[in-house]
Every structure is written in structure tokens, then in C-alpha cells.
Design a protein around this motif. Structure first.
Motif, PDB file in Angstrom:
ATOM      1  N   SER A  87       5.741  33.193  34.413  1.00  0.00           N
ATOM      2  CA  SER A  87       6.404  34.471  34.662  1.00  0.00           C
ATOM      3  C   SER A  87       6.483  34.842  36.146  1.00  0.00           C
ATOM      4  O   SER A  87       7.033  35.890  36.488  1.00  0.00           O
ATOM      5  N   ASP A  88       5.937  34.001  37.039  1.00  0.00           N
ATOM      6  CA  ASP A  88       5.973  34.309  38.472  1.00  0.00           C
ATOM      7  C   ASP A  88       7.413  34.459  38.947  1.00  0.00           C
ATOM      8  O   ASP A  88       8.301  33.715  38.531  1.00  0.00           O
ATOM      9  N   ARG A  89       7.611  35.422  39.846  1.00  0.00           N
ATOM     10  CA  ARG A  89       8.934  35.621  40.435  1.00  0.00           C
ATOM     11  C   ARG A  89       8.956  34.967  41.806  1.00  0.00           C
ATOM     12  O   ARG A  89       8.025  35.107  42.577  1.00  0.00           O
ATOM     13  N   HIS A  90      10.030  34.248  42.087  1.00  0.00           N
ATOM     14  CA  HIS A  90      10.164  33.546  43.356  1.00  0.00           C
ATOM     15  C   HIS A  90      11.366  34.032  44.144  1.00  0.00           C
ATOM     16  O   HIS A  90      11.884  33.322  44.974  1.00  0.00           O
ATOM     17  N   GLY A  91      11.831  35.223  43.870  1.00  0.00           N
ATOM     18  CA  GLY A  91      13.000  35.737  44.572  1.00  0.00           C
ATOM     19  C   GLY A  91      14.248  35.566  43.732  1.00  0.00           C
ATOM     20  O   GLY A  91      14.252  34.889  42.709  1.00  0.00           O
ATOM     21  N   ASP A  92      15.302  36.183  44.184  1.00  0.00           N
ATOM     22  CA  ASP A  92      16.551  36.156  43.435  1.00  0.00           C
ATOM     23  C   ASP A  92      17.600  35.253  44.065  1.00  0.00           C
ATOM     24  O   ASP A  92      18.758  35.286  43.688  1.00  0.00           O
ATOM     25  N   LYS A  93      17.197  34.478  45.047  1.00  0.00           N
ATOM     26  CA  LYS A  93      18.137  33.584  45.718  1.00  0.00           C
ATOM     27  C   LYS A  93      18.536  32.464  44.765  1.00  0.00           C
ATOM     28  O   LYS A  93      17.693  31.783  44.184  1.00  0.00           O
ATOM     29  N   LYS A  94      19.816  32.262  44.571  1.00  0.00           N
ATOM     30  CA  LYS A  94      20.329  31.197  43.707  1.00  0.00           C
ATOM     31  C   LYS A  94      21.076  30.188  44.554  1.00  0.00           C
ATOM     32  O   LYS A  94      21.786  30.546  45.483  1.00  0.00           O
ATOM     33  N   ILE A  95      20.921  28.921  44.205  1.00  0.00           N
ATOM     34  CA  ILE A  95      21.644  27.882  44.933  1.00  0.00           C
ATOM     35  C   ILE A  95      23.055  27.749  44.380  1.00  0.00           C
ATOM     36  O   ILE A  95      23.334  28.120  43.243  1.00  0.00           O
ATOM     37  N   ASN A  96      23.910  27.211  45.192  1.00  0.00           N
ATOM     38  CA  ASN A  96      25.263  26.919  44.755  1.00  0.00           C
ATOM     39  C   ASN A  96      25.246  25.517  44.156  1.00  0.00           C
ATOM     40  O   ASN A  96      25.127  24.526  44.869  1.00  0.00           O
ATOM     41  N   GLN A  97      25.356  25.420  42.838  1.00  0.00           N
ATOM     42  CA  GLN A  97      25.281  24.127  42.155  1.00  0.00           C
ATOM     43  C   GLN A  97      26.331  23.150  42.660  1.00  0.00           C
ATOM     44  O   GLN A  97      26.126  21.944  42.635  1.00  0.00           O
ATOM     45  N   ASP A  98      27.470  23.658  43.145  1.00  0.00           N
ATOM     46  CA  ASP A  98      28.534  22.786  43.641  1.00  0.00           C
ATOM     47  C   ASP A  98      28.110  22.028  44.897  1.00  0.00           C
ATOM     48  O   ASP A  98      28.689  21.007  45.230  1.00  0.00           O
ATOM     49  N   LEU A  99      27.100  22.535  45.611  1.00  0.00           N
ATOM     50  CA  LEU A  99      26.656  21.910  46.855  1.00  0.00           C
ATOM     51  C   LEU A  99      25.471  20.971  46.663  1.00  0.00           C
ATOM     52  O   LEU A  99      25.070  20.280  47.596  1.00  0.00           O
ATOM     53  N   LEU A 100      24.929  20.912  45.466  1.00  0.00           N
ATOM     54  CA  LEU A 100      23.692  20.184  45.219  1.00  0.00           C
ATOM     55  C   LEU A 100      23.766  18.711  45.602  1.00  0.00           C
ATOM     56  O   LEU A 100      22.807  18.157  46.120  1.00  0.00           O
ATOM     57  N   ASP A 101      24.894  18.061  45.386  1.00  0.00           N
ATOM     58  CA  ASP A 101      25.016  16.633  45.676  1.00  0.00           C
ATOM     59  C   ASP A 101      25.707  16.349  47.007  1.00  0.00           C
ATOM     60  O   ASP A 101      25.865  15.188  47.373  1.00  0.00           O
ATOM     61  N   ASN A 102      26.130  17.390  47.713  1.00  0.00           N
ATOM     62  CA  ASN A 102      26.877  17.183  48.955  1.00  0.00           C
ATOM     63  C   ASN A 102      26.000  16.634  50.068  1.00  0.00           C
ATOM     64  O   ASN A 102      24.813  16.919  50.152  1.00  0.00           O
ATOM     65  N   ASP A 103      26.630  15.857  50.960  1.00  0.00           N
ATOM     66  CA  ASP A 103      25.941  15.300  52.110  1.00  0.00           C
ATOM     67  C   ASP A 103      25.533  16.405  53.080  1.00  0.00           C
ATOM     68  O   ASP A 103      26.040  17.527  53.021  1.00  0.00           O
ATOM     69  N   VAL A 104      24.632  16.073  53.972  1.00  0.00           N
ATOM     70  CA  VAL A 104      24.118  17.020  54.956  1.00  0.00           C
ATOM     71  C   VAL A 104      24.692  16.644  56.324  1.00  0.00           C
ATOM     72  O   VAL A 104      24.609  15.495  56.742  1.00  0.00           O
TER      73      VAL A 104
END
Length: 144
Positions: free
Chosen positions: A72-89
Motif C-alpha cells: 500500500s506504500d505510495r510512491h508519488g503520482d508520476k506516471k511514465i509515458n509507456q510510448d517512450l519505454l523502448d525508445n533509445d536515449v
């Protein structure tokens, strides 16, 4: 799905207790940001092992005394953009700074004084995402 010390991924089973606690904590934070389980687990393993290698004895002692992770721990409400998950850096130079940015992201995630620092950070991010680093020379920049 979040985890705790009684219910965690089987890949954490044989970990040292402190490593297991840190891996669960990191995995839960990643899950709260929107990472799928199959991506959060290997990232958490990699990052928790790195933390264990690099943390001072006092940091380890403090973390050992910290409350155990809960589902139940909260780690913030920041969500990642799933579309960027596999993109190069990308690593590029602009305005006297070196920037690290995931391809197609709205903005860079980090900036550094030196190219070496930026490339090091980009490699860490790319390793976690299982993507690659694209480095531009000074004066070059990614197509926008």
C-alpha cells in the motif's frame, strides 16, 4: 502488482534480506510510475544491486532500519509515458550543456557539464530500458 517482504517476485527469493528489501522498494516505485511487472522486476534487480555496491555502511544501516515496503506504500503520482519505454536515449549538446533525453520525449531528463557525465547517465537509463544510446557531436542535435 506491488509487493512486500512476504509476497515478492520469485526472482528475489535468494537475495540477501537487505537486497531483497531494496529491490521490492524500487520495483514498487516503478510499478507506481506505470512500468509493467516484466520491466519493473529486472530494472529493480539491476538498480538494487548497484545501490548495494555503492551505498555507504551508514546508508545501508539506515535503510535496514527503515520500515519494510508495503503493497500500500505510495510512491508519488508520476506516471511514465509507456510510448517512450523502448525508445533509445539521446545525448546532445545545447546551450553549453550536455543533455540526456529519451527519443520523442517532451524534454531532457538530465543535463551535465561534460559529455562523459551525460553518456554515463544515458548508458544507465538505456541499460534499464534495454535500449541503446545515440550520442551526437557538439554542434549536432537530434531532429525535432
Amino acid at each position: 502488482m506491488p509487493w512486500d517482504l512476504n509476497d515478492y517476485p520469485s526472482s528475489f527469493k535468494n537475495f540477501d534480506p537487505l537486497l531483497k528489501k531494496k529491490a521490492i522498494d524500487i520495483a514498487n516505485a516503478l510499478i507506481s510510475e506505470g512500468y509493467p511487472d516484466d520491466r519493473a522486476i529486472p530494472i529493480a534487480i539491476s538498480q538494487s544491486k548497484k545501490w548495494l555496491d555503492e551505498a555507504t555502511d551508514s546508508e545501508k544501516a539506515a535503510f535496514k532500519k527503515a520500515p519494510a515496503p508495503k503493497k500500500s506504500d505510495r510512491h508519488g503520482d508520476k506516471k511514465i509515458n509507456q510510448d517512450l519505454l523502448d525508445n533509445d536515449v539521446l545525448v546532445y549538446h545545447k546551450n553549453e550543456r550536455w543533455y540526456v533525453e529519451t527519443k520523442n520525449a517532451e524534454k531532457p531528463s538530465d543535463s551535465f557539464d561534460t559529455k562523459e557525465e551525460a553518456v554515463k547517465r544515458a548508458k544507465e537509463i538505456a541499460e534499464n530500458k534495454e535500449s541503446k544510446v545515440i550520442t551526437y557531436k557538439k554542434g549536432e542535435s537530434p531532429a525535432r
